[in-house]
Design a protein around this motif. Structure first.
Motif, PDB file in Angstrom:
ATOM      1  N   ASP A   3       0.427  -6.510  -1.541  1.00 23.76           N
ATOM      2  CA  ASP A   3      -0.772  -6.594  -0.694  1.00 23.76           C
ATOM      3  C   ASP A   3      -1.675  -5.386  -0.971  1.00 23.76           C
ATOM      4  O   ASP A   3      -1.822  -4.507  -0.125  1.00 23.76           O
ATOM      5  CB  ASP A   3      -0.349  -6.648   0.788  1.00 23.76           C
ATOM      6  CG  ASP A   3      -1.543  -6.837   1.719  1.00 23.76           C
ATOM      7  OD1 ASP A   3      -2.576  -7.374   1.265  1.00 23.76           O
ATOM      8  OD2 ASP A   3      -1.454  -6.434   2.895  1.00 23.76           O
ATOM      9  N   ASP A  29       3.137   5.448  -6.725  1.00 20.59           N
ATOM     10  CA  ASP A  29       2.149   4.501  -7.216  1.00 20.59           C
ATOM     11  C   ASP A  29       2.838   3.157  -7.469  1.00 20.59           C
ATOM     12  O   ASP A  29       3.909   3.108  -8.084  1.00 20.59           O
ATOM     13  CB  ASP A  29       1.525   5.035  -8.503  1.00 20.59           C
ATOM     14  CG  ASP A  29       0.583   4.027  -9.123  1.00 20.59           C
ATOM     15  OD1 ASP A  29      -0.531   3.892  -8.616  1.00 20.59           O
ATOM     16  OD2 ASP A  29       0.993   3.339 -10.089  1.00 20.59           O
ATOM     17  N   ALA A  30       2.228   2.091  -7.001  1.00 21.35           N
ATOM     18  CA  ALA A  30       2.846   0.767  -7.079  1.00 21.35           C
ATOM     19  C   ALA A  30       3.114   0.351  -8.535  1.00 21.35           C
ATOM     20  O   ALA A  30       4.183  -0.187  -8.844  1.00 21.35           O
ATOM     21  CB  ALA A  30       1.952  -0.262  -6.398  1.00 21.35           C
ATOM     22  N   ASP A  37       4.112   3.020  -0.876  1.00 20.53           N
ATOM     23  CA  ASP A  37       2.671   3.237  -0.761  1.00 20.53           C
ATOM     24  C   ASP A  37       2.364   4.561  -1.452  1.00 20.53           C
ATOM     25  O   ASP A  37       3.161   5.500  -1.382  1.00 20.53           O
ATOM     26  CB  ASP A  37       2.236   3.298   0.707  1.00 20.53           C
ATOM     27  CG  ASP A  37       0.746   3.052   0.882  1.00 20.53           C
ATOM     28  OD1 ASP A  37       0.374   1.977   1.408  1.00 20.53           O
ATOM     29  OD2 ASP A  37      -0.060   3.925   0.492  1.00 20.53           O
ATOM     30  N   ARG A  76       2.902 -12.328   7.961  1.00 22.74           N
ATOM     31  CA  ARG A  76       4.112 -11.544   8.238  1.00 22.74           C
ATOM     32  C   ARG A  76       5.181 -12.420   8.885  1.00 22.74           C
ATOM     33  O   ARG A  76       6.372 -12.272   8.615  1.00 22.74           O
ATOM     34  CB  ARG A  76       3.793 -10.375   9.167  1.00 22.74           C
ATOM     35  CG  ARG A  76       2.993  -9.288   8.510  1.00 22.74           C
ATOM     36  CD  ARG A  76       2.799  -8.117   9.476  1.00 22.74           C
ATOM     37  NE  ARG A  76       1.848  -7.189   8.928  1.00 22.74           N
ATOM     38  CZ  ARG A  76       0.699  -6.829   9.500  1.00 22.74           C
ATOM     39  NH1 ARG A  76       0.383  -7.299  10.683  1.00 22.74           N
ATOM     40  NH2 ARG A  76      -0.114  -5.998   8.909  1.00 22.74           N
TER      41      ARG A  76
HETATM   42  N1  SAH Z   1       0.162  -4.411   3.527  1.00 20.78           N
HETATM   43  C1  SAH Z   1      -0.462  -3.520   4.471  1.00 20.78           C
HETATM   44  C2  SAH Z   1      -1.917  -3.244   4.152  1.00 20.78           C
HETATM   45  C3  SAH Z   1      -2.161  -2.680   2.778  1.00 20.78           C
HETATM   46  S1  SAH Z   1      -3.598  -1.730   2.670  1.00 20.78           S
HETATM   47  C4  SAH Z   1      -0.287  -4.079   5.883  1.00 20.78           C
HETATM   48  O1  SAH Z   1       0.243  -5.172   6.060  1.00 20.78           O
HETATM   49  O2  SAH Z   1      -0.683  -3.388   6.827  1.00 20.78           O
HETATM   50  C5  SAH Z   1      -3.475  -1.094   1.078  1.00 20.78           C
HETATM   51  C6  SAH Z   1      -2.542   0.099   0.919  1.00 20.78           C
HETATM   52  O3  SAH Z   1      -2.379   0.321  -0.481  1.00 20.78           O
HETATM   53  C7  SAH Z   1      -3.029   1.425   1.496  1.00 20.78           C
HETATM   54  O4  SAH Z   1      -2.087   1.903   2.416  1.00 20.78           O
HETATM   55  C8  SAH Z   1      -3.129   2.361   0.279  1.00 20.78           C
HETATM   56  O5  SAH Z   1      -2.702   3.693   0.568  1.00 20.78           O
HETATM   57  C9  SAH Z   1      -2.204   1.717  -0.706  1.00 20.78           C
HETATM   58  N2  SAH Z   1      -2.478   1.966  -2.129  1.00 20.78           N
HETATM   59  C10 SAH Z   1      -3.662   2.003  -2.760  1.00 20.78           C
HETATM   60  N3  SAH Z   1      -3.503   2.165  -4.083  1.00 20.78           N
HETATM   61  C11 SAH Z   1      -2.152   2.216  -4.303  1.00 20.78           C
HETATM   62  C12 SAH Z   1      -1.339   2.334  -5.475  1.00 20.78           C
HETATM   63  N4  SAH Z   1      -1.866   2.438  -6.682  1.00 20.78           N
HETATM   64  N5  SAH Z   1      -0.004   2.327  -5.316  1.00 20.78           N
HETATM   65  C13 SAH Z   1       0.560   2.197  -4.094  1.00 20.78           C
HETATM   66  N6  SAH Z   1      -0.167   2.073  -2.966  1.00 20.78           N
HETATM   67  C14 SAH Z   1      -1.506   2.074  -3.062  1.00 20.78           C
END
Ligand code: SAH
Length: 394
Positions: free
Chosen positions: A298, A279-280, A250, A212
């Protein structure tokens, strides 16, 4: 009480002689009668030599070695290991006025296999990954509050999702010592709420602290897209790094609320930030090309087990290809994998394939891993789980 023993097959002590802390069930010749899951056992070679003491468990990893001797595993043992762990975090300069969130115990990396402890100010969140650590939780919690050089008052136990389901231990998430005080912690001067009651892991991903900071370094004047934002860690670092705008995505609506709260905590009323519960993959597909020139990917572990490796690699490739297709010229991509089953080379190959698919000019600026409070025991390379790349995309 006399400890029971397990006896290895001939030659199966080899990895233990090199201090690898696991005994696989296939290495066991026989065991004393009446050994129960979670017991402390002695491990004896085929030739009758004691090679270590550890926690016994039913499953593929049968014993997690706590010490390569016949050491008594009591509160004094845990106190000593915790002191060593704390000493390292002090040396790493992680305990400061502007930083009170860090990992104090990283399992095998701190010679305490099966145990994770994250510290958020006066509260330690303790997570057991083995029945043995579950049984020892009170002793460990006491030793934590008695540590000198740090003031841990509250110990929250959070193992409902980390203990083997079959062990039927029915752990309850609750305070073992102390009570709720505050859930605001500080990382490098930035504040955030930690939801250790309901959040993922221990409530925050302390393992991305260093990455970060690198993001903050690169964020100036950029349009930042933080994918899989969870509690928004990358987002508020990007804002402090003077990003032009920051969009956090997210799929969990709760995560989006947490991100918004945390951004507000640090940058009240700052209109540069927006968060989306989507959804990502869909978000990346739908967005315009060149909308962002700094993207963070991530995702959660795509492969929790080796059996899921192929699909996981395909997932990483697909995700990264979408980012390569859409990121603006001169863009910077932070891309991660936290799957233990995916190694550095495999991850890099997946990202390489994605880059080739897009046809863009891509260069590696940094190769990232987990920070020093998640140390990797040199005899236990499996402990290296976080992999990342910072890429420059033309
Ligand atoms: N980058 C974050 C940690 C990520 S944890 C940090 O620095 O704290 C992974 C995250 O991905 C979770 O919050 C989960 O809800 C999300 N996630 C899981 N599948 C997903 C998808 N298909 N699209 C978007 N988000 C997703």
């Amino acid at each position: 009480m006399k400890l029971k023993s397990i006896y290895l097959k001939r030659g199966k002590e080899e990895s233990l002689e090199r201090f690898h802390p696991w005994v696989f069930s296939g290495a066991i010749h026989n065991a004393d009668e009446g050994i129960e899951e979670g017991d402390v056992v002695k491990v004896i070679t085929f030739d009758g030599k004691l090679i270590g003491t550890g926690h016994y468990q039913i499953g593929s990893i049968a014993v997690r070695i706590l010490d390569f001797s016949d050491r008594i595993i009591d509160k004094a043992f845990y106190a000593e290991r915790l002191e060593e762990a704390l000493y390292l975090r002090i040396a790493l300069k992680l305990i400061r006025n502007d930083n009170n969130a860090f990992r104090l115990v990283h399992g095998e990396g701190d010679f305490l296999p099966g145990l994770v402890v994250d510290v958020y100010g006066n509260t330690a969140v303790l997570q057991a990954h083995s029945p043995g650590m579950h049984y020892h939780r009170k002793m460990i919690a006491e030793a934590l509050t008695e540590l000198k050089g740090i003031d841990i008052k509250n110990v929250y136990y959070k193992s409902e999702t980390t203990l083997p389901f079959k062990a039927q231990l029915d752990p309850v998430n609750d305070y073992i010592i102390g009570k709720f005080e505050t859930n605001i912690a500080t990382e490098n001067g930035l504040k955030f709420h930690v939801d250790w009651l309901k959040g993922q892991k221990t409530g925050f991903f302390v393992d991305q602290r260093y990455n970060r900071s690198l993001l903050e370094h690169y964020a100036e004047n950029r349009k930042v897209l933080n994918m899989f934002c969870y509690t928004g860690g990358f987002s508020f670092y990007a804002m402090r790094g003077n990003a032009k705008l920051v969009h956090s995505v997210d799929s969990s609506a709760k995560a989006v609320v947490l991100t918004e709260q945390n951004v507000e905590l640090n940058f009240p009323g700052d209109s540069r930030h927006k968060a989306f519960a989507e959804d990502a993959f869909k978000f990346l597909e739908a967005m315009n090309k060149d909308e962002y020139d700094l993207i963070i990917l991530d995702p959660p572990a795509f492969a929790k087990h080796r059996s899921a490796l192929k699909n996981a690699l395909r997932g990483y490739q697909r995700l990264n290809a979408l980012a390569f297709n859409k990121i603006a010229h001169g863009g910077i991509l932070f891309t991660f994998s936290c799957s233990q089953a995916v190694n550095k080379e495999q991850f890099r190959l997946a990202v390489f394939s994605a880059a080739a698919q897009s046809g863009r000019k891509v260069r590696i600026l940094h190769q990232l891993t987990q920070p020093a409070d998640h140390p990797i025991n040199i005899y236990h390379p499996e402990g290296e789980y976080l992999k990342g790349l910072i890429l420059y995309v033309e």
